[in-house]
Write a protein that holds these residues in place. Structure first.
Motif, mmCIF file in Angstrom:
data_model
loop_
_atom_site.group_PDB
_atom_site.id
_atom_site.type_symbol
_atom_site.label_atom_id
_atom_site.label_comp_id
_atom_site.label_asym_id
_atom_site.label_seq_id
_atom_site.Cartn_x
_atom_site.Cartn_y
_atom_site.Cartn_z
ATOM 1 N N THR A 6 0.839 -1.195 0.000
ATOM 2 C CA THR A 6 0.000 0.000 0.000
ATOM 3 C C THR A 6 0.878 1.250 0.000
ATOM 4 O OG1 THR A 6 -1.702 -1.155 1.249
ATOM 5 C CG2 THR A 6 -1.809 1.247 1.215
ATOM 6 N N PRO A 7 0.705 2.127 -0.997
ATOM 7 C CA PRO A 7 1.481 3.365 -1.000
ATOM 8 C C PRO A 7 0.992 4.308 0.089
ATOM 9 C CG PRO A 7 -0.123 3.391 -2.784
ATOM 10 C CD PRO A 7 -0.206 2.026 -2.160
ATOM 11 N N SER A 8 1.865 5.181 0.538
ATOM 12 C CA SER A 8 1.469 6.181 1.520
ATOM 13 C C SER A 8 0.570 7.223 0.860
ATOM 14 C CB SER A 8 2.705 6.872 2.102
ATOM 15 O OG SER A 8 3.323 7.676 1.102
ATOM 16 N N LEU A 9 -0.110 8.006 1.684
ATOM 17 C CA LEU A 9 -0.965 9.066 1.162
ATOM 18 C C LEU A 9 -0.162 10.025 0.287
ATOM 19 C CD1 LEU A 9 -3.663 10.655 1.117
ATOM 20 C CD2 LEU A 9 -2.856 11.823 3.176
ATOM 21 N N THR A 10 1.026 10.384 0.749
ATOM 22 C CA THR A 10 1.872 11.300 -0.025
ATOM 23 C C THR A 10 2.215 10.702 -1.382
ATOM 24 O OG1 THR A 10 2.819 12.244 1.983
ATOM 25 C CG2 THR A 10 4.057 12.557 -0.052
ATOM 26 N N GLU A 11 2.518 9.414 -1.402
ATOM 27 C CA GLU A 11 2.841 8.747 -2.669
ATOM 28 C C GLU A 11 1.638 8.731 -3.606
ATOM 29 O OE1 GLU A 11 6.282 5.570 -1.241
ATOM 30 O OE2 GLU A 11 4.154 5.049 -1.040
ATOM 31 N N VAL A 12 0.457 8.490 -3.049
ATOM 32 C CA VAL A 12 -0.763 8.453 -3.873
ATOM 33 C C VAL A 12 -1.012 9.813 -4.521
ATOM 34 C CG1 VAL A 12 -3.283 8.239 -3.800
ATOM 35 C CG2 VAL A 12 -1.862 6.588 -2.584
ATOM 36 N N LEU A 13 -0.943 10.880 -3.725
ATOM 37 C CA LEU A 13 -1.230 12.207 -4.254
ATOM 38 C C LEU A 13 -0.116 12.702 -5.179
ATOM 39 C CD1 LEU A 13 -2.748 13.944 -1.085
ATOM 40 C CD2 LEU A 13 -3.947 12.835 -2.973
ATOM 41 N N ASP A 14 1.128 12.417 -4.820
ATOM 42 C CA ASP A 14 2.246 12.856 -5.663
ATOM 43 C C ASP A 14 2.256 12.138 -7.010
ATOM 44 O OD1 ASP A 14 3.053 14.618 -3.735
ATOM 45 O OD2 ASP A 14 4.787 13.452 -3.067
ATOM 46 N N SER A 15 1.942 10.850 -6.985
ATOM 47 C CA SER A 15 1.925 10.113 -8.251
ATOM 48 C C SER A 15 0.771 10.577 -9.126
ATOM 49 C CB SER A 15 1.843 8.613 -7.999
ATOM 50 O OG SER A 15 0.628 8.266 -7.365
ATOM 51 N N ALA A 16 -0.347 10.931 -8.509
ATOM 52 C CA ALA A 16 -1.467 11.467 -9.268
ATOM 53 C C ALA A 16 -1.077 12.791 -9.921
ATOM 54 C CB ALA A 16 -2.679 11.665 -8.362
ATOM 55 N N ARG A 17 -0.403 13.636 -9.170
ATOM 56 C CA ARG A 17 0.030 14.918 -9.735
ATOM 57 C C ARG A 17 0.986 14.700 -10.907
ATOM 58 N NH1 ARG A 17 0.023 19.880 -7.842
ATOM 59 N NH2 ARG A 17 -0.563 19.168 -5.759
ATOM 60 N N THR A 18 1.942 13.803 -10.733
ATOM 61 C CA THR A 18 2.929 13.537 -11.784
ATOM 62 C C THR A 18 2.270 13.053 -13.065
ATOM 63 O OG1 THR A 18 4.629 13.020 -10.147
ATOM 64 C CG2 THR A 18 4.968 12.172 -12.367
ATOM 65 N N LEU A 19 1.269 12.206 -12.927
ATOM 66 C CA LEU A 19 0.599 11.640 -14.094
ATOM 67 C C LEU A 19 -0.423 12.594 -14.699
ATOM 68 C CD1 LEU A 19 0.306 9.081 -15.845
ATOM 69 C CD2 LEU A 19 -1.456 8.303 -14.239
ATOM 70 N N VAL A 20 -1.184 13.269 -13.847
ATOM 71 C CA VAL A 20 -2.353 14.024 -14.319
ATOM 72 C C VAL A 20 -1.999 15.431 -14.790
ATOM 73 C CG1 VAL A 20 -4.591 14.992 -13.640
ATOM 74 C CG2 VAL A 20 -3.940 12.695 -12.894
ATOM 75 N N GLU A 21 -1.088 16.111 -14.102
ATOM 76 C CA GLU A 21 -0.870 17.518 -14.438
ATOM 77 C C GLU A 21 -0.450 17.738 -15.893
ATOM 78 O OE1 GLU A 21 1.317 21.598 -12.918
ATOM 79 O OE2 GLU A 21 1.293 19.845 -11.604
ATOM 80 N N PRO A 22 0.489 16.967 -16.453
ATOM 81 C CA PRO A 22 0.822 17.184 -17.873
ATOM 82 C C PRO A 22 -0.386 16.990 -18.794
ATOM 83 C CG PRO A 22 2.498 15.841 -16.811
ATOM 84 C CD PRO A 22 1.365 15.939 -15.844
ATOM 85 N N ALA A 23 -1.205 15.975 -18.507
ATOM 86 C CA ALA A 23 -2.392 15.735 -19.330
ATOM 87 C C ALA A 23 -3.409 16.853 -19.149
ATOM 88 C CB ALA A 23 -3.017 14.394 -18.966
ATOM 89 N N LEU A 24 -3.516 17.367 -17.948
ATOM 90 C CA LEU A 24 -4.443 18.467 -17.682
ATOM 91 C C LEU A 24 -4.003 19.729 -18.427
ATOM 92 C CD1 LEU A 24 -6.960 19.090 -15.937
ATOM 93 C CD2 LEU A 24 -5.397 19.780 -14.107
ATOM 94 N N ARG A 25 -2.721 20.008 -18.388
ATOM 95 C CA ARG A 25 -2.201 21.177 -19.123
ATOM 96 C C ARG A 25 -2.460 21.029 -20.627
ATOM 97 N NH1 ARG A 25 2.267 24.434 -16.813
ATOM 98 N NH2 ARG A 25 2.554 23.895 -14.613
ATOM 99 N N GLU A 26 -2.244 19.829 -21.148
ATOM 100 C CA GLU A 26 -2.444 19.610 -22.575
ATOM 101 C C GLU A 26 -3.916 19.751 -22.944
ATOM 102 O OE1 GLU A 26 -1.477 18.691 -26.596
ATOM 103 O OE2 GLU A 26 -0.392 19.538 -24.876
ATOM 104 N N THR A 27 -4.787 19.276 -22.086
ATOM 105 C CA THR A 27 -6.223 19.411 -22.347
ATOM 106 C C THR A 27 -6.643 20.876 -22.377
ATOM 107 O OG1 THR A 27 -6.677 17.270 -21.325
ATOM 108 C CG2 THR A 27 -8.516 18.802 -21.514
ATOM 109 N N VAL A 28 -6.174 21.649 -21.417
ATOM 110 C CA VAL A 28 -6.495 23.080 -21.400
ATOM 111 C C VAL A 28 -5.945 23.763 -22.649
ATOM 112 C CG1 VAL A 28 -6.006 25.256 -20.196
ATOM 113 C CG2 VAL A 28 -6.707 23.231 -18.888
ATOM 114 N N ARG A 29 -4.749 23.376 -23.058
ATOM 115 C CA ARG A 29 -4.131 23.998 -24.235
ATOM 116 C C ARG A 29 -4.906 23.694 -25.517
ATOM 117 N NH1 ARG A 29 -0.839 23.036 -28.440
ATOM 118 N NH2 ARG A 29 -0.783 20.786 -28.041
#
Length: 341
Positions: A6-29
């Motif tokens: 089980t990943p820690s809470l920090t790992e869960v949120l950090d990995s989500a940010r790493t994966l999602v933020e680039p895709a979110l930026r591209e979607t907005v663009r």
């Protein structure tokens, strides 16, 4: 199913940010026109008011993390939940753009709010643009449940809007009941959080009982979150909440602890003060907080938050999902609800 550590809470949120933020930026663009793009990039914290990159973003990524875990709950790879994670974060930020306008808030995440920088019409339209982008992301996803996921996000968004409308209407009413207030909170806060917990699985074409169970888990968490948020709006530490003590009382908000207290017997003084026409003075606000507590509003809200979180945990135990996913969902739920008073 394969069980992983089980990943820690920090790992869960950090990995989500790493994966999602680039895709979110591209979607907005790619999905927003130049003017809406500029406002959205500012709102997300990626650029300043002039459009210059800042590279910062204060979002916690809770809803995207839940959507990614939802995809894993259905047996898919975490990357398969990416469209759901992006879509739910877009809708969440649509609501923030509009909420800031409705509440007259001038700061968010330590920056001037978008409507103060770009004007009310621009911020409204930017929020609208994020909603349309969210639907496009889901409908174009190469996944068996794309249409179902898009429909469920639309339903959750409608419920969120209905809940916000009810919350606004309650401000002008003297007769709001506790069941009405609970229903409003379930729509305003529970609907989108519940959808985030189910959307990744829905996108994968998962069986209905799994999608329904994940959604119910998230709705219980969302209601618990709203109860804690309402408690913080009266008794929260300003250093932690960023709000004045009694912030919700100043605007006579019909929050859950207040309505529970107003519905109690022997609350005549509270009703006279809180429902009266005269502005509340600082001594009045302190008195109202005391009266809400004496009438049982504080205890009821805290106990109900605990009950909702326990119901969420029970629902989670009934689902046939990997143990590490179950544990990670519980960790995120605890983080969402476990804010300090």
């Amino acid at each position: 199913m394969t069980t992983m550590p089980t990943p820690s809470l920090t790992e869960v949120l950090d990995s989500a940010r790493t994966l999602v933020e680039p895709a979110l930026r591209e979607t907005v663009r790619t999905h927003l026109g130049p003017q809406m793009n500029r406002i959205a990039r500012y709102h997300f914290g990626w650029a300043d008011a002039e459009g210059r990159p800042t590279g910062t973003w204060g979002g916690k990524m809770v809803r995207p993390a839940l959507a990614l875990l939802s995809a894993r709950a259905a047996g898919a790879a975490v990357e398969d939940g990416l469209p759901a994670a992006v879509a739910v974060e877009l809708v969440h930020n649509f609501s923030l753009l509009h909420d800031d306008i409705m509440d007259g808030d001038e700061t968010r995440r330590g920056r001037t709010t978008a409507w103060k920088v770009f004007g009310v019409p621009g911020a409204i339209l930017a929020g609208d643009a994020l909603v349309t982008a969210a639907e496009s992301v889901l409908l174009s996803a190469p996944a068996p449940g794309a249409r179902s996921a898009a429909l469920s996000l639309t339903t959750a968004t409608r419920r969120m809007i209905d809940g916000q409308a009810a919350d606004s209407e309650f401000e002008g009413r003297r007769d709001v009941t506790l069941p009405e207030c609970v229903s409003m909170a379930g729509d305003k806060t529970g609907a989108l959080l519940g959808n985030a917990c189910a959307l990744g699985a829905d996108l994968q074409g998962a069986e209905g009982h799994l999608v329904e169970g994940l959604g119910a888990f998230g709705e219980h968490v969302g209601l618990a979150f709203q109860l804690v948020d309402d408690l913080l709006g009266i008794w929260g530490d300003p250093d932690r909440t960023g709000k004045q003590v009694g912030a919700d009382l100043r605007v006579r908000k019909k929050s859950l602890p207040v309505v529970a207290a107003l519905d109690a017997s022997g609350a005549d003084e509270l009703r006279a003060l809180y429902l009266g026409p005269e502005p509340l003075t600082e001594p009045d606000i302190r008195r109202v907080a005391t009266l809400v507590e004496r009438a049982g509003g504080r205890d009821w809200a805290q106990n109900e938050a605990d009950r909702q979180l326990a119901a969420a945990e029970r629902r989670l135990t009934t689902l046939d999902i990997p143990e590490d996913v179950r544990d990670a969902l519980a960790e995120v739920a605890g983080f969402v609800v476990g804010r300090r008073l």
